[in-house]
Design an enzyme around this catalytic site. Sequence first.
Site, short mmCIF file in Angstrom:
data_model
loop_
_atom_site.label_atom_id
_atom_site.label_comp_id
_atom_site.label_asym_id
_atom_site.label_seq_id
_atom_site.Cartn_x
_atom_site.Cartn_y
_atom_site.Cartn_z
N SER A 1 0.83 -1.21 0.00
CA SER A 1 0.00 0.00 0.00
C SER A 1 0.86 1.26 0.00
O SER A 1 1.96 1.27 0.55
CB SER A 1 -0.92 0.03 1.22
N LYS B 1 -4.71 -6.57 3.46
CA LYS B 1 -4.64 -5.43 2.52
C LYS B 1 -6.05 -5.08 2.03
O LYS B 1 -6.39 -3.90 1.86
CB LYS B 1 -3.73 -5.78 1.34
N HIS C 1 -7.70 -3.15 4.66
CA HIS C 1 -7.11 -1.81 4.60
C HIS C 1 -7.87 -0.98 3.56
O HIS C 1 -8.24 0.18 3.80
CB HIS C 1 -5.62 -1.91 4.23
N ASN C 2 -8.11 -1.58 2.41
CA ASN C 2 -8.79 -0.83 1.35
C ASN C 2 -10.25 -0.56 1.69
O ASN C 2 -10.78 0.51 1.36
CB ASN C 2 -8.69 -1.59 0.02
N GLU D 1 -10.14 2.25 3.81
CA GLU D 1 -9.78 3.39 2.95
C GLU D 1 -11.05 3.96 2.27
O GLU D 1 -11.25 5.18 2.23
CB GLU D 1 -8.77 2.91 1.91
C1 6PG Z 1 -3.17 1.50 -1.69
C2 6PG Z 1 -4.44 1.72 -2.46
C3 6PG Z 1 -4.34 1.08 -3.79
C4 6PG Z 1 -5.36 1.59 -4.78
C5 6PG Z 1 -6.63 0.85 -4.67
C6 6PG Z 1 -7.83 1.70 -4.66
O1 6PG Z 1 -3.29 0.95 -0.62
O2 6PG Z 1 -2.12 1.87 -2.18
O3 6PG Z 1 -5.53 1.20 -1.78
O4 6PG Z 1 -4.36 -0.28 -3.59
O5 6PG Z 1 -5.52 2.94 -4.77
O6 6PG Z 1 -6.59 0.01 -5.77
O7 6PG Z 1 -8.69 1.24 -5.57
P1 6PG Z 1 -10.09 1.74 -6.00
O8 6PG Z 1 -10.42 3.00 -5.29
O9 6PG Z 1 -9.92 1.97 -7.47
O10 6PG Z 1 -10.98 0.60 -5.71
#
Ligand code: 6PG
Length: 509
Positions: free
Chosen positions: A139, A211, A214-215, A218
């Site tokens: 990430s 991960k 994490h997303n 995010e």
């Molecule tokens: C990271 C991000 C990276 C990417 C994702 C987001 O941790 O560096 O999360 O993995 O930005 O792919 O993806 P989307 O917003 O396109 O789903």
Amino acid sequence: MSVLWSELMNDTHKEIGLIGLAVMGQNLALNIADHGFQISVFNRTYSKTVDFLDRNSSTPTLSGYETLDAFVSSLKRPCKIIIMVQAGKPTDLVIESLIPLLQKNDVIIDGGNAKWTDTIRRERKLADLGIHFVGSGVSGGEEGARFGPSLMPGGSSEAWNQIKDIWLSISAKVNASTGKPLSGAKPGKPVDGGVPCAAYIGADGSGHYVKMVHNGIEYADMQMICEAYHMLSSVGKLSANQIGEIFKSWNEGILDSFLIEITGDILCQKDPRSGAPFVDVVLDTAGQKGTGKWTSVNALDMGVPAPTVAEAVFARCLSAVKEERAKAANILSGVALQPLECSIDHLIEAIRDALYCSKICSYAQGFQLMREAQNEYSWELNFGEIAQIWRGGCIIRAAFLQKITEAFERDPALSNLLLDDYFKESISKYQRNWREVVSIAVNSGIPCPTFSSAVAYYDGYRNARLPQNLLQAQRDYFGAHTYERLDEPRGTFFHLDWLNENRPESRMN
Ligand code: 6PG
């Protein structure tokens, strides 16, 4: 030059190889090379390799190869090969092409955003051939890959031991006592000292699972920030620039994080074409690659309540139906914006508090998901350490994560972050403002799906009695699905004969 040199030397001493020279692959290769590791690179289209090496001809630790054979032969045995290609089929194709060239104990590392179930499948298949497979979350976007990402490797501990030195060296670093990210990595000048934002996560797909969560978090963080911006501009009537300044000030306090920081920057940016605030010219539809959806689908599959993360995914889906929304805007009525009954300073503070409390809830959901997944897949996850490796390098890096590490240090078996003293007290301190913001939003017709779902999650979690007594009775009424009674031991099921006029009750087990 390096290409010819490497191939003429027929060298076999490179410490690691990397396949896939898109931006993330290039940056990760340069990061590894800057840390003094000899690295070989390979890309399906050779001209891309040549171009990459030409642009980095002053990096002596970097070599490229035209054929996969020559690339693998250049590596020290057991060899370590990072794959940085698109998740899904392209990853499988690269693995298939590598298998005939590999030997027992070699390690393949997938640094893409792979689905953890694919990683489990690949790890099993390769383990049968004696080849290690590591699914490593990476990430931090392009900059993180180049100067210090957060790394979440999952696989066998033998495989981890083989890649450990490189992984710990190239990751972001945080201060050992404060958890603050150490910055300053530059090309050829890696950051030294501090705690690495890389740690062994656990077996097979655990690294990619972590991960993915994490997303998911995010997604929630980003949506919450958008809701704060929406409230500040609609209710607060503030300009993008003014809101940008507010975000910059928030970045000095409890919300200190990468996403808040970049939001301040984005909101103060002018459109280079028109001079208008940049955000005002960007179309309001969000894309997604799928990791937030995977997190939410998995939460549903495992029956773990993660509504705030799911709402963040749905908010992107709703944003995507732009034409439909534009039509509906002319058909459906809302309510007039409420006149602001408090001072603008109070509104700003209340929105900050709403953001913080909602954030606590989405992290609580993410950690509950990982807790359930560890049972499902027999992983042993170290939650305090996971929060620590997210402290630097990654997209959700935030001062707040230090509090999560401390919470799990206090109680490694903590079942929900909301129960930790620090988070419990934070919510009790800020919840009045949080609720006020949600009610202003609802009464003003401003969607705030993550703020409001987080309040509902919090209230649901803290209520010893919820209305699902009625729901269970409904299920029993139309489907004889049975119910448990408050005055009987758990696990004893009853059914009321709703079709019988006297409605007698029977015990079902
Ligand atoms: C990271 C991000 C990276 C990417 C994702 C987001 O941790 O560096 O999360 O993995 O930005 O792919 O993806 P989307 O917003 O396109 O789903």
